[in-house]
Design an enzyme around this catalytic site. Structure first.
Site, mmCIF file in Angstrom:
data_model
loop_
_atom_site.group_PDB
_atom_site.id
_atom_site.type_symbol
_atom_site.label_atom_id
_atom_site.label_comp_id
_atom_site.label_asym_id
_atom_site.label_seq_id
_atom_site.Cartn_x
_atom_site.Cartn_y
_atom_site.Cartn_z
ATOM 1 N N LYS A 52 0.846 -1.204 0.000
ATOM 2 C CA LYS A 52 0.000 0.000 0.000
ATOM 3 C C LYS A 52 0.877 1.249 0.000
ATOM 4 O O LYS A 52 0.600 2.223 -0.688
ATOM 5 C CB LYS A 52 -0.951 -0.016 1.211
ATOM 6 C CG LYS A 52 -2.072 -1.039 1.038
ATOM 7 C CD LYS A 52 -2.826 -1.331 2.316
ATOM 8 C CE LYS A 52 -3.762 -2.521 2.097
ATOM 9 N NZ LYS A 52 -4.425 -3.000 3.295
ATOM 10 N N GLN A 96 -4.713 -2.099 9.765
ATOM 11 C CA GLN A 96 -4.545 -3.399 9.107
ATOM 12 C C GLN A 96 -5.038 -4.532 10.018
ATOM 13 O O GLN A 96 -4.642 -4.612 11.179
ATOM 14 C CB GLN A 96 -3.058 -3.591 8.743
ATOM 15 C CG GLN A 96 -2.770 -4.843 7.931
ATOM 16 C CD GLN A 96 -3.385 -4.820 6.543
ATOM 17 O OE1 GLN A 96 -3.345 -3.821 5.846
ATOM 18 N NE2 GLN A 96 -3.979 -5.935 6.137
ATOM 19 N N ASP A 119 -11.203 2.122 3.906
ATOM 20 C CA ASP A 119 -11.448 0.682 3.735
ATOM 21 C C ASP A 119 -12.944 0.394 3.576
ATOM 22 O O ASP A 119 -13.336 -0.687 3.166
ATOM 23 C CB ASP A 119 -10.924 -0.094 4.956
ATOM 24 C CG ASP A 119 -9.564 -0.746 4.696
ATOM 25 O OD1 ASP A 119 -9.187 -0.889 3.524
ATOM 26 O OD2 ASP A 119 -8.894 -1.103 5.688
#
Ligand code: NAP
Length: 293
Positions: A52, A96, A119
């Site tokens: 990312k 994460q 997200d």
């Protein structure tokens, strides 16, 4: 059969984003910024976060990875989330997953401010997606919709079968394919581990989206002639012929199914790169929304 080359398309989209960011900077504006919070040292999580960060650099975004120790408390992580919520220089951030077992994932995800939740896991964004309102859509289904759109695949009135109902892939995927939109307007059947006659249902699908995490589960007998097949799964299987000792495969038996379908995504190089690019698109969207305020 036509290959839906997600890797190539993701490269095209990243070029578009890079150009857009270049224009912002030439006008004296700051670039978008994405932050990733990584708790502990889980190997795959480190790889995902590293990827990312690399993607951000490639398109000219600012990015930062906050490495937090495995044994920080949930309260300390919530404090970090709160600081990121309040930081006007951060457009979007992700925490994460998986988190260490002493933390409640849902409590952390719900603490992320919805306008920074790139997200798309916050209940507010899930609700907006369900209602067809503007919010953030989770990266994997968003990437798949983009893949279908850019290949001008007609989905209207088609029977779409989704295998899997997870909150990050299967559930949002089914919602998006049933939306009054193009891509969308499908008649959707969402299937899962308790579905009876899964094979028979899949064999009727015009569009089959496999997101169950079972290597090469979808065989030729589960696919209708001319169907569009989207393979979300990524599993490692042993392969002594490779130096690494393994290779990546999807949920679809590619060699068998490719003969029969009209379009298919490869693994790797299909849905994965589109997922990564969708996170960048969400961050850019967050940036513009913050600029409007
Ligand atoms: P997950 O949370 O484990 O969900 C799997 C879903 O598949 C569940 O709904 C489960 O049903 C269903 N399922 C499992 N076995 C089944 C069977 N035999 N028949 C029918 N349904 C079955 O997984 P996920 O997070 O959605 O991920 C799915 C796969 O996609 C994994 O391989 C993952 O690595 C991959 N993935 C890829 C990307 C990418 O960017 N390419 C992104 C995310 C995930 P129940 O609900 O009944 O348990």
């Amino acid at each position: 059969m036509q290959l839906l080359n997600g890797k190539a398309l993701a490269g095209t989209i990243r070029n578009e984003i890079r150009e857009e960011v270049g224009q912002l900077i030439s006008k004296g504006q700051r670039p978008p910024k994405l932050v990733a919070v990584l708790v502990g040292s889980d190997g795959p999580s480190q790889t995902y976060v590293g990827a990312k960060e690399k993607d951000c650099t490639e398109v000219g975004f600012d990015s930062e990875v906050l490495h937090l120790s495995e044994d920080i408390s949930e309260a300390e992580l919530l404090n970090t989330v709160e600081q990121l919520n309040e930081d006007a220089g951060v457009d979007g951030f992700i925490v994460q997953l998986p988190l260490p077992s002493h933390m409640n994932d849902q409590r952390i995800l719900e603490a992320i401010r919805a306008d920074k939740d790139v997200d798309g896991f916050h209940p507010e964004n899930v609700g907006k997606m369900a209602l067809g309102l503007q919010g953030f859509v989770p990266a994997t289904p968003a990437g798949i919709v983009e893949l279908l759109k850019r290949h001008q695949i007609d989905t209207e009135g088609k029977l779409c079968v989704v295998i899997g109902r997870s909150s990050i892939v299967g559930m949002p995927m089914a919602l998006l394919m049933g939306k009054n939109a193009q891509p969308g307007n499908c008649t959707v059947v969402q299937t899962h581990s308790r579905t009876k006659d899964l094979k028979g249902i899949c064999a009727q699908a015009d569009i089959l989206i496999a997101a169950l995490g079972r290597p090469r589960f979808v065989g030729e007998e589960m696919v209708k002639e001319g169907a569009v097949v989207i393979d979300v799964g990524i599993s490692r299987i042993e392969d002594p012929a490779r130096k690494s000792g393994f290779r990546l495969v999807g949920d679809v038996d590619f060699e068998a199914v490719a003969q029969k379908c009209s379009y298919i995504t490869p693994v790797p190089g299909g849905v994965g790169p589109m997922t990564r690019t969708a996170l960048l698109q969400n961050t850019l969207q967050a940036y513009y929304r913050h600029q409007e305020k």
